[in-house]
Scaffold this motif. Structure first.
Motif, PDB file in Angstrom:
ATOM      1  N   PRO A 156     -74.689 -23.535 -24.950  1.00 13.80           N
ATOM      2  CA  PRO A 156     -73.368 -23.598 -24.620  1.00 13.80           C
ATOM      3  C   PRO A 156     -73.191 -23.759 -23.200  1.00 13.80           C
ATOM      4  CG  PRO A 156     -73.618 -21.506 -26.120  1.00 13.80           C
ATOM      5  CD  PRO A 156     -74.931 -22.117 -25.731  1.00 13.80           C
ATOM      6  N   GLU A 157     -72.206 -24.627 -22.690  1.00 11.39           N
ATOM      7  CA  GLU A 157     -71.957 -25.049 -21.380  1.00 11.39           C
ATOM      8  C   GLU A 157     -71.615 -23.956 -20.433  1.00 11.39           C
ATOM      9  OE1 GLU A 157     -72.378 -28.778 -23.378  1.00 11.39           O
ATOM     10  OE2 GLU A 157     -71.278 -26.941 -23.569  1.00 11.39           O
ATOM     11  N   ARG A 158     -70.807 -22.759 -21.013  1.00 13.61           N
ATOM     12  CA  ARG A 158     -70.772 -21.702 -20.074  1.00 13.61           C
ATOM     13  C   ARG A 158     -71.834 -21.004 -19.820  1.00 13.61           C
ATOM     14  NH1 ARG A 158     -65.885 -20.070 -19.467  1.00 13.61           N
ATOM     15  NH2 ARG A 158     -64.191 -20.796 -20.598  1.00 13.61           N
ATOM     16  N   ALA A 180     -74.760 -30.729 -19.157  1.00 13.79           N
ATOM     17  CA  ALA A 180     -74.690 -31.538 -17.687  1.00 13.79           C
ATOM     18  C   ALA A 180     -73.750 -30.379 -17.208  1.00 13.79           C
ATOM     19  CB  ALA A 180     -73.839 -32.564 -17.948  1.00 13.79           C
ATOM     20  N   ALA A 181     -73.158 -29.418 -17.351  1.00 14.05           N
ATOM     21  CA  ALA A 181     -72.502 -28.284 -16.634  1.00 14.05           C
ATOM     22  C   ALA A 181     -73.550 -27.304 -16.013  1.00 14.05           C
ATOM     23  CB  ALA A 181     -71.527 -27.490 -17.253  1.00 14.05           C
ATOM     24  N   LEU A 182     -74.401 -27.617 -15.092  1.00 16.16           N
ATOM     25  CA  LEU A 182     -75.810 -26.832 -14.728  1.00 16.16           C
ATOM     26  C   LEU A 182     -75.265 -26.207 -13.508  1.00 16.16           C
ATOM     27  CD1 LEU A 182     -78.432 -26.489 -15.891  1.00 16.16           C
ATOM     28  CD2 LEU A 182     -79.310 -28.026 -14.239  1.00 16.16           C
ATOM     29  N   SER A 183     -75.896 -24.926 -13.230  1.00 15.93           N
ATOM     30  CA  SER A 183     -75.482 -24.134 -12.133  1.00 15.93           C
ATOM     31  C   SER A 183     -75.965 -24.868 -11.009  1.00 15.93           C
ATOM     32  CB  SER A 183     -76.292 -22.788 -12.310  1.00 15.93           C
ATOM     33  OG  SER A 183     -76.292 -22.306 -11.076  1.00 15.93           O
ATOM     34  N   LYS A 184     -75.078 -24.664 -10.046  1.00 16.01           N
ATOM     35  CA  LYS A 184     -75.418 -25.343  -8.653  1.00 16.01           C
ATOM     36  C   LYS A 184     -76.753 -24.877  -7.922  1.00 16.01           C
ATOM     37  CE  LYS A 184     -71.561 -24.748  -7.036  1.00 16.01           C
ATOM     38  NZ  LYS A 184     -70.360 -24.902  -5.934  1.00 16.01           N
ATOM     39  N   PRO A 243     -71.529 -34.656 -24.063  1.00 16.26           N
ATOM     40  CA  PRO A 243     -71.291 -33.319 -24.171  1.00 16.26           C
ATOM     41  C   PRO A 243     -70.061 -33.174 -25.125  1.00 16.26           C
ATOM     42  CG  PRO A 243     -71.639 -33.613 -22.124  1.00 16.26           C
ATOM     43  CD  PRO A 243     -71.698 -34.920 -22.745  1.00 16.26           C
ATOM     44  N   VAL A 244     -70.112 -32.174 -26.030  1.00 17.64           N
ATOM     45  CA  VAL A 244     -69.060 -31.779 -26.847  1.00 17.64           C
ATOM     46  C   VAL A 244     -67.839 -31.494 -26.000  1.00 17.64           C
ATOM     47  CG1 VAL A 244     -68.265 -29.845 -28.463  1.00 17.64           C
ATOM     48  CG2 VAL A 244     -70.747 -30.573 -28.681  1.00 17.64           C
ATOM     49  N   GLY A 245     -66.833 -31.984 -26.759  1.00 16.60           N
ATOM     50  CA  GLY A 245     -65.537 -31.945 -25.690  1.00 16.60           C
ATOM     51  C   GLY A 245     -65.113 -33.145 -25.129  1.00 16.60           C
ATOM     52  N   THR A 246     -65.967 -34.043 -24.863  1.00 13.98           N
ATOM     53  CA  THR A 246     -65.683 -35.180 -24.280  1.00 13.98           C
ATOM     54  C   THR A 246     -64.552 -36.067 -25.326  1.00 13.98           C
ATOM     55  OG1 THR A 246     -67.781 -35.353 -23.451  1.00 13.98           O
ATOM     56  CG2 THR A 246     -66.468 -37.509 -23.570  1.00 13.98           C
ATOM     57  N   GLY A 300     -65.512 -24.254 -21.943  1.00 10.80           N
ATOM     58  CA  GLY A 300     -65.547 -24.304 -20.604  1.00 10.80           C
ATOM     59  C   GLY A 300     -65.863 -25.639 -19.867  1.00 10.80           C
ATOM     60  N   PRO A 301     -66.207 -25.899 -18.655  1.00 10.77           N
ATOM     61  CA  PRO A 301     -66.466 -27.284 -18.228  1.00 10.77           C
ATOM     62  C   PRO A 301     -67.743 -27.768 -18.920  1.00 10.77           C
ATOM     63  CG  PRO A 301     -67.054 -25.695 -16.575  1.00 10.77           C
ATOM     64  CD  PRO A 301     -66.229 -25.078 -17.817  1.00 10.77           C
ATOM     65  N   ILE A 302     -67.694 -28.951 -19.230  1.00 10.02           N
ATOM     66  CA  ILE A 302     -68.820 -29.883 -19.890  1.00 10.02           C
ATOM     67  C   ILE A 302     -69.790 -30.504 -18.843  1.00 10.02           C
ATOM     68  CG2 ILE A 302     -67.565 -29.861 -22.082  1.00 10.02           C
ATOM     69  CD1 ILE A 302     -67.076 -32.721 -21.482  1.00 10.02           C
ATOM     70  N   ALA A 303     -69.570 -30.572 -17.434  1.00 15.98           N
ATOM     71  CA  ALA A 303     -70.257 -31.261 -16.772  1.00 15.98           C
ATOM     72  C   ALA A 303     -69.799 -30.911 -15.356  1.00 15.98           C
ATOM     73  CB  ALA A 303     -70.360 -32.838 -17.014  1.00 15.98           C
ATOM     74  N   ARG A 304     -70.461 -31.511 -14.440  1.00 15.27           N
ATOM     75  CA  ARG A 304     -69.826 -31.399 -13.023  1.00 15.27           C
ATOM     76  C   ARG A 304     -70.266 -32.657 -12.212  1.00 15.27           C
ATOM     77  NH1 ARG A 304     -69.303 -26.590  -9.985  1.00 15.27           N
ATOM     78  NH2 ARG A 304     -69.873 -24.744 -11.023  1.00 15.27           N
TER      79      ARG A 304
END
Length: 378
Positions: A156-158, A180-184, A243-246, A300-304
């Protein structure tokens, strides 16, 4: 000998020795690689315990009353015979490290969301097919290991976007795409040995080495199309699962910037979620007009944004790019996600000497025939 620490590993114990009661203020006990099959109830009365190492025993369950160990900070029950975890594990509010790898677990209790001080979680070598999104409430999680769960298709992206996550291991799973919503703040990733994956989001590029190209050939995975979004990269005619949600992707460059009010609303909800878990608000979900809105809030966000000076969270619509490294023998495809056309152009200008763009188009159901033809001609 320090009486607060006991090293009783490799002693062929079949039971936890009651001699533990002879030691006052006992804080740490090592009992790994014995033959212990049960954690006795009397052990739970030793509330001074902060550290328990029971790896490599014969445990088939953890006691429901484990929450009585209110000062416990470290629990290792890896390489046992556990098939489930008690929900009360989520009441160990001081727990910082939990290792349940090498068992027969198929699910994690959602109550683990209560472990707000958890920093290290190892659930590798189990039989997980999914992870509860509630793990995203473990806001101090620094290290997550889910490797060798051969049925796990999605993180899960979260969870991948946890604010303090620095280390992520998900080797040898069945992931169909990388989050693709990886922690900074990520500085260690082991996630590339998932043979169904045929592209790498640019956020992983600094962790990627060409020797990963020597992994097994891509394995076909049966993925239901409903609710998913695909594009086809035209140089090699490779279909990429986004990603799921696109819902919509735009090329770079585009004629104009396309700002989505819907995504702006999701971004506002994500900001609110920092203070209260909005995605768990059942009443709000019942009031939403369409079910897919609930899904986007849950995910939640699927990418950054790939532009590092921006890193804005992306939800359903974004600018998309497929690139390869210039002068490299690697055939690896990398993908970029941008919040605006401007961010995409800025990144492209800064990285033009290292990467070149590949053409793509949105994929549809008719592409199956084309893909089968390409595979048979190779």
């Amino acid at each position: 000998m320090n009486k607060t620490i006991l090293h009783w590993s490799y002693l062929n114990f079949k039971d936890v020795p009651m001699d533990l009661f002879l030691y006052e203020d006992l804080e740490e006990v090592y009992l790994k690689e014995n033959f212990i099959s049960v954690i006795p109830k009397w052990l739970l009365n030793i509330t001074t315990l902060k550290f328990i190492h029971l790896a490599g025993n014969n445990l088939s369950e953890l006691p429901v009353d484990i929450y009585m160990l209110e000062n416990l900070e470290f629990l290792d029950v890896s390489n046992n015979e556990l098939k489930e975890l008690p929900p009360t594990l989520g009441l160990l509010l001081n727990l910082q490290q939990l290792n349940v790898s090498g068992n027969q677990l198929t699910e994690l209790p959602v109550e683990l969301s209560g472990l707000r001080n958890l920093e290290h979680l190892n659930i590798g070598k189990n039989q997980f097919r999914r992870l509860p999104v509630q793990l995203s409430e473990c806001v101090r999680l620094n290290e997550l290991n889910v490797s060798d769960n051969e049925a796990l298709v999605h993180i899960p992206e979260r969870i991948s976007n946890l604010p303090m996550l620095q280390s992520l291991a998900a080797d040898r799973c069945a992931l169909v795409y990388l989050p693709a919503a990886l922690s900074k703040f990520m500085n260690h990733v082991r996630i590339f040995h998932n043979t169904a994956i045929n592209y790498i989001p640019m956020v992983y590029e600094r962790f990627y080495q060409n020797f990963y190209d020597n992994r097994q050939r891509n394995t076909p995975v049966a993925v239901h199309r409903k609710g998913l979004f695909w594009v086809r990269e035209l140089e090699t005619s490779t279909r990429l699962l986004l990603p799921v949600g696109t819902r919509t992707v735009f090329p770079v460059p585009s004629a104009e910037n396309r700002v989505s009010l819907y995504d702006d609303c999701l971004h506002a909800l994500q900001t609110l979620n920092r203070f209260t878990p909005v995605y768990e608000n059942v009443a709000m979900h019942r009031l939403l007009p369409e079910p897919y809105i609930s899904s986007h809030i849950n995910n939640g966000p699927i990418a950054r944004c790939t532009n590092s000076t921006c890193s804005r969270c992306l939800y359903t619509s974004y600018y998309f790019m497929v690139v390869k490294r210039r002068g490299s023998t690697s055939k690896q495809l990398f993908t970029c996600n941008f919040c605006t056309n401007r961010c995409g152009l800025l990144w492209l200008t800064s990285n033009d000497k290292k990467y070149y763009q590949l053409a793509w188009r949105v994929s549809d159901d008719d592409d199956d025939d084309e893909e089968e033809h390409m595979a048979s001609s190779k």
